[in-house]
Motif scaffolding. Structure first.
Motif, PDB file in Angstrom:
ATOM      1  N   GLY A   1      17.040 -13.764 -24.990  1.00  0.00           N
ATOM      2  CA  GLY A   1      17.965 -13.750 -26.136  1.00  0.00           C
ATOM      3  C   GLY A   1      19.384 -13.482 -25.672  1.00  0.00           C
ATOM      4  O   GLY A   1      20.159 -12.795 -26.340  1.00  0.00           O
TER       5      GLY A   1
ATOM      6  N   THR B   1      21.941 -15.369 -25.582  1.00  0.00           N
ATOM      7  CA  THR B   1      23.003 -15.995 -26.373  1.00  0.00           C
ATOM      8  C   THR B   1      23.311 -15.245 -27.679  1.00  0.00           C
ATOM      9  O   THR B   1      24.226 -15.627 -28.402  1.00  0.00           O
ATOM     10  N   GLY B   2      22.565 -14.195 -27.963  1.00  0.00           N
ATOM     11  CA  GLY B   2      22.764 -13.459 -29.211  1.00  0.00           C
ATOM     12  C   GLY B   2      23.735 -12.295 -29.066  1.00  0.00           C
ATOM     13  O   GLY B   2      24.379 -12.124 -28.024  1.00  0.00           O
ATOM     14  N   SER B   3      23.793 -11.485 -30.114  1.00  0.00           N
ATOM     15  CA  SER B   3      24.729 -10.365 -30.156  1.00  0.00           C
ATOM     16  C   SER B   3      24.359  -9.269 -29.138  1.00  0.00           C
ATOM     17  O   SER B   3      25.203  -8.843 -28.345  1.00  0.00           O
ATOM     18  N   VAL B   4      23.102  -8.838 -29.136  1.00  0.00           N
ATOM     19  CA  VAL B   4      22.677  -7.824 -28.154  1.00  0.00           C
ATOM     20  C   VAL B   4      22.740  -8.421 -26.747  1.00  0.00           C
ATOM     21  O   VAL B   4      23.183  -7.767 -25.796  1.00  0.00           O
TER      22      VAL B   4
ATOM     23  N   GLY C   1      17.881 -19.634 -27.583  1.00  0.00           N
ATOM     24  CA  GLY C   1      17.044 -20.354 -28.548  1.00  0.00           C
ATOM     25  C   GLY C   1      17.466 -21.815 -28.627  1.00  0.00           C
ATOM     26  O   GLY C   1      16.728 -22.713 -28.263  1.00  0.00           O
ATOM     27  N   ARG C   2      18.757 -22.026 -29.070  1.00  0.00           N
ATOM     28  CA  ARG C   2      19.252 -23.392 -29.264  1.00  0.00           C
ATOM     29  C   ARG C   2      20.699 -23.554 -28.808  1.00  0.00           C
ATOM     30  O   ARG C   2      21.206 -24.664 -28.780  1.00  0.00           O
ATOM     31  N   ASN C   3      21.351 -22.442 -28.514  1.00  0.00           N
ATOM     32  CA  ASN C   3      22.790 -22.503 -28.251  1.00  0.00           C
ATOM     33  C   ASN C   3      23.061 -22.890 -26.789  1.00  0.00           C
ATOM     34  O   ASN C   3      23.220 -22.041 -25.913  1.00  0.00           O
TER      35      ASN C   3
ATOM     36  N   ALA D   1      15.147  -4.357 -27.906  1.00  0.00           N
ATOM     37  CA  ALA D   1      15.990  -4.485 -29.102  1.00  0.00           C
ATOM     38  C   ALA D   1      15.182  -5.149 -30.214  1.00  0.00           C
ATOM     39  O   ALA D   1      15.361  -4.859 -31.389  1.00  0.00           O
TER      40      ALA D   1
ATOM     41  N   LYS E   1      12.977  -5.347 -32.540  1.00  0.00           N
ATOM     42  CA  LYS E   1      12.114  -4.405 -33.278  1.00  0.00           C
ATOM     43  C   LYS E   1      10.950  -5.104 -33.982  1.00  0.00           C
ATOM     44  O   LYS E   1       9.892  -4.516 -34.167  1.00  0.00           O
ATOM     45  N   GLU E   2      11.166  -6.389 -34.382  1.00  0.00           N
ATOM     46  CA  GLU E   2      10.118  -7.072 -35.150  1.00  0.00           C
ATOM     47  C   GLU E   2       8.803  -7.135 -34.381  1.00  0.00           C
ATOM     48  O   GLU E   2       7.732  -7.152 -34.978  1.00  0.00           O
TER      49      GLU E   2
ATOM     50  N   ASP F   1      17.599  -0.139 -29.922  1.00  0.00           N
ATOM     51  CA  ASP F   1      18.118   0.082 -31.268  1.00  0.00           C
ATOM     52  C   ASP F   1      18.879   1.404 -31.214  1.00  0.00           C
ATOM     53  O   ASP F   1      18.347   2.395 -30.687  1.00  0.00           O
TER      54      ASP F   1
ATOM     55  N   GLY G   1      23.792 -10.114 -35.230  1.00  0.00           N
ATOM     56  CA  GLY G   1      23.271 -11.415 -35.625  1.00  0.00           C
ATOM     57  C   GLY G   1      23.020 -11.471 -37.130  1.00  0.00           C
ATOM     58  O   GLY G   1      22.953 -10.434 -37.800  1.00  0.00           O
TER      59      GLY G   1
HETATM   60  N1  LIG Z   1      22.836  -6.970 -32.997  1.00  0.00           N
HETATM   61  C1  LIG Z   1      22.642  -5.681 -32.928  1.00  0.00           C
HETATM   62  O1  LIG Z   1      23.605  -4.900 -32.879  1.00  0.00           O
HETATM   63  C2  LIG Z   1      21.244  -5.127 -32.888  1.00  0.00           C
HETATM   64  C3  LIG Z   1      21.063  -3.739 -32.874  1.00  0.00           C
HETATM   65  C4  LIG Z   1      19.788  -3.228 -32.792  1.00  0.00           C
HETATM   66  C5  LIG Z   1      18.691  -4.073 -32.742  1.00  0.00           C
HETATM   67  N2  LIG Z   1      18.867  -5.415 -32.775  1.00  0.00           N
HETATM   68  C6  LIG Z   1      17.701  -6.289 -32.714  1.00  0.00           C
HETATM   69  O2  LIG Z   1      17.843  -7.120 -31.582  1.00  0.00           O
HETATM   70  C7  LIG Z   1      17.276  -8.407 -31.841  1.00  0.00           C
HETATM   71  C8  LIG Z   1      18.380  -9.453 -31.618  1.00  0.00           C
HETATM   72  O3  LIG Z   1      19.411  -9.239 -32.563  1.00  0.00           O
HETATM   73  P1  LIG Z   1      20.811  -9.977 -32.455  1.00  0.00           P
HETATM   74  O4  LIG Z   1      21.681  -9.368 -33.477  1.00  0.00           O
HETATM   75  O5  LIG Z   1      21.262 -10.005 -31.046  1.00  0.00           O
HETATM   76  O6  LIG Z   1      20.378 -11.438 -32.934  1.00  0.00           O
HETATM   77  P2  LIG Z   1      21.147 -12.829 -32.726  1.00  0.00           P
HETATM   78  O7  LIG Z   1      22.579 -12.592 -32.451  1.00  0.00           O
HETATM   79  O8  LIG Z   1      20.762 -13.684 -33.861  1.00  0.00           O
HETATM   80  O9  LIG Z   1      20.469 -13.394 -31.385  1.00  0.00           O
HETATM   81  C9  LIG Z   1      19.121 -13.755 -31.368  1.00  0.00           C
HETATM   82  C10 LIG Z   1      18.733 -14.335 -30.031  1.00  0.00           C
HETATM   83  O10 LIG Z   1      17.392 -14.839 -30.125  1.00  0.00           O
HETATM   84  C11 LIG Z   1      17.400 -16.224 -29.754  1.00  0.00           C
HETATM   85  N3  LIG Z   1      16.356 -16.903 -30.516  1.00  0.00           N
HETATM   86  C12 LIG Z   1      16.342 -17.174 -31.839  1.00  0.00           C
HETATM   87  N4  LIG Z   1      15.200 -17.808 -32.179  1.00  0.00           N
HETATM   88  C13 LIG Z   1      14.485 -17.937 -31.039  1.00  0.00           C
HETATM   89  C14 LIG Z   1      13.214 -18.509 -30.735  1.00  0.00           C
HETATM   90  N5  LIG Z   1      12.456 -19.067 -31.695  1.00  0.00           N
HETATM   91  N6  LIG Z   1      12.779 -18.456 -29.466  1.00  0.00           N
HETATM   92  C15 LIG Z   1      13.538 -17.898 -28.489  1.00  0.00           C
HETATM   93  N7  LIG Z   1      14.748 -17.342 -28.713  1.00  0.00           N
HETATM   94  C16 LIG Z   1      15.216 -17.368 -29.975  1.00  0.00           C
HETATM   95  C17 LIG Z   1      18.790 -16.697 -30.098  1.00  0.00           C
HETATM   96  O11 LIG Z   1      19.082 -17.902 -29.420  1.00  0.00           O
HETATM   97  P3  LIG Z   1      20.221 -18.963 -29.933  1.00  0.00           P
HETATM   98  O12 LIG Z   1      21.328 -18.182 -30.500  1.00  0.00           O
HETATM   99  O13 LIG Z   1      20.559 -19.668 -28.648  1.00  0.00           O
HETATM  100  O14 LIG Z   1      19.552 -19.879 -30.908  1.00  0.00           O
HETATM  101  C18 LIG Z   1      19.603 -15.512 -29.596  1.00  0.00           C
HETATM  102  O15 LIG Z   1      19.689 -15.524 -28.201  1.00  0.00           O
HETATM  103  C19 LIG Z   1      16.764  -8.355 -33.280  1.00  0.00           C
HETATM  104  O16 LIG Z   1      15.419  -8.043 -33.269  1.00  0.00           O
HETATM  105  C20 LIG Z   1      17.560  -7.219 -33.908  1.00  0.00           C
HETATM  106  O17 LIG Z   1      16.861  -6.593 -34.965  1.00  0.00           O
HETATM  107  C21 LIG Z   1      20.112  -5.958 -32.844  1.00  0.00           C
END
Ligand SMILES: NC(=O)c1ccc[n+]([C@@H]2O[C@H](COP(=O)([O-])OP(=O)(O)OC[C@H]3O[C@@H](n4cnc5c(N)ncnc54)[C@H](OP(=O)(O)O)[C@@H]3O)[C@@H](O)[C@H]2O)c1
Length: 409
Positions: A13, A15-18, A41-43, A125, A127-128, A152, A207
């Motif tokens: 993951g 490419t996401g926020s974490v 995922g797709r980015n 990160a 949690k799901e 988290d 995200g």
């Molecule tokens: N953001 C935070 O501050 C934070 C804090 C605590 C916990 N969390 C947890 O950390 C996790 C990620 O959060 P986030 O905010 O970083 O989410 P996010 O920005 O939406 O990033 C999600 C990541 O997962 C990838 N992804 C999505 N669907 C996928 C699939 N089917 N197969 C493989 N990879 C896939 C995305 O790829 P693409 O973008 O390339 O499609 C991206 O790299 C979540 O469970 C969230 O609850 C986040």
């Protein structure tokens, strides 16, 4: 410095926020870390950019249709590239010392488990995957001798002040919650909120899915379930406290009356760096906390009437069995439905409640059971979502017919 002196890391993951916050820390400390694998995922553009900056051995993209574009974007780089869900698991299987599990949703379950099964240190990160398969996951962690480090911010805070060797001295843990962007909104106001308003979190840049979860407070419910597994505590020993400033990231209350907390500027790089350097600590560029500038910290109990998602998650945890996985799958579909405009904001918790009331599956015993259950509940939730959307549409059509009729009179 020899490559063998550096800790090898992979980011699931990336490419996401974490993922991005983790990348920041790696780029700031190239002498300490080498990168084994990255996934997205797709980015394609972002994954290619990160790959060129971090020079991993292996890069995987989940969506197979993105393979050609990624290959082209990384041509001449010498980086091995693959696509599909299996490739993402292969990235997790590559022998990195440390793996960041930051895929969003249940899609992260198998990749995270793959890293766990080879005994890696996994910074969690996602949690799901603990919500859907907590018992199985914790059993696998123990069986493989893996190390699970909570990322988290709340769980990381608790991890920092939780005296594992004196568990009997602990009364309860308290997860703090910002309350999200609709903390003071009435239910009627919430009903009209748009996706753009829901993802505009006042404190954290995250995200889309977790931002919506934060707005419904389902995020805090998922975190209660996550905490129950990580710290082996029952539901009634996990409190939630609304703290809009997000400075105290969580607390542990001891039986002698002491309450230990971890504080910091709200920035995911702090908990990620703690997991990255653990059991040491490392320098970050996070803005130092200045309490005299903040001056006031406020607290209140969560309002379970306005935030029914939190009550649903607590109920799922108390029921146990399949219910946390049902809650999670239904919520993922409901959030997607909201983000795509098919469901109103308050419809998210309504749909989750409806699905929880309608099904009664057997408790999953294996990961395959969890994956099958997740698929089945997603189908159930998606059908109910479509029915709701169709009913809303016919209501809207009836409304406009009345308006048109009224106009004619
Ligand atoms: N953001 C935070 O501050 C934070 C804090 C605590 C916990 N969390 C947890 O950390 C996790 C990620 O959060 P986030 O905010 O970083 O989410 P996010 O920005 O939406 O990033 C999600 C990541 O997962 C990838 N992804 C999505 N669907 C996928 C699939 N089917 N197969 C493989 N990879 C896939 C995305 O790829 P693409 O973008 O390339 O499609 C991206 O790299 C979540 O469970 C969230 O609850 C986040």
């Amino acid at each position: 410095m020899q490559d063998s002196d550096r800790k090898s890391v992979s980011i699931l993951g990336a490419t996401g926020s974490v993922g991005g916050s983790t990348v920041d820390l790696l780029l700031a400390n190239p002498e300490r870390f080498s990168v084994k694998a990255l996934t997205g995922g797709r980015n394609v553009a972002r994954l290619a950019e990160l790959s060129r900056a971090l020079r991993p051995e292996f890069v995987a993209i989940a969506d197979p249709s993105c393979y050609g574009a990624l290959k082209e974007a990384l041509s001449g780089s010498g980086i091995e590239i693959a696509a599909g869900d299996e490739a993402v698991c292969e990235a997790a299987d590559r022998p990195a010392d440390w793996v960041m599990a930051a895929i969003v949703g249940c899609a992260g379950l198998l990749p995270t488990l793959t890293a766990v099964r080879r005994g890696a240190t996994v910074a969690l990160a996602n949690k799901e995957c603990l919500v859907s398969a907590g018992h199985i996951m914790m059993r696998e962690v123990a069986g493989a001798g893996a190390t699970l480090l909570p990322v988290d911010s709340e769980h990381n805070a608790i991890f920092q002040v939780f005296e594992q060797d004196r568990r009997e001295a602990i009364d309860k843990i308290v997860l703090t919650a910002s309350g999200g962007p609709f903390r003071e909104a009435t239910l009627a106001e919430m009903a009209g909120k748009s996706p753009a308003e829901a993802v505009a979190h006042p404190r954290w840049d995250m995200g889309a899915k977790i931002s919506v979860d934060s707005a419904t407070m389902m995020n805090k419910g998922l975190e209660v379930i996550e905490a129950a597994h990580l710290f082996a505590l029952p539901e009634d020993r996990i409190d939630v406290l609304v703290h809009p400033e997000s400075i105290i990231h969580s607390l542990v209350a001891y039986r002698d009356g002491s309450v230990l907390a971890q504080l910091g500027t709200p920035d995911m790089r702090t908990p990620i760096s703690y997991a990255l350097a653990w059991p040491e600590r490392m320098q970050t560029n996070v803005r130092p906390l200045d309490l005299s500038e903040i001056a006031t910290l406020t607290f209140s109990a969560p309002d379970m009437q306005r935030f029914p998602a939190l009550a649903l998650a607590r109920a799922a945890l108390r029921s146990g069995g399949a219910m946390p996985a049902v809650l999670n799958a239904a919520n993922e579909i409901a959030v997607e439905g909201f983000l795509s405009g098919k469901l109103g904001f308050t419809g998210i918790a309504e749909l989750v409640e409806e699905v929880m009331a309608a099904v009664d599956p057997a408790a999953p015993g294996t990961i395959d059971d969890v994956i099958g259950l997740d698929r089945e509940i997603r189908g159930e939730a998606a059908r109910r979502l479509e029915r709701r959307a169709a009913a809303d549409l016919s209501l809207t059509e009836a409304d406009s017919a009345i308006e048109i009729g009224a106009g004619r009179l």
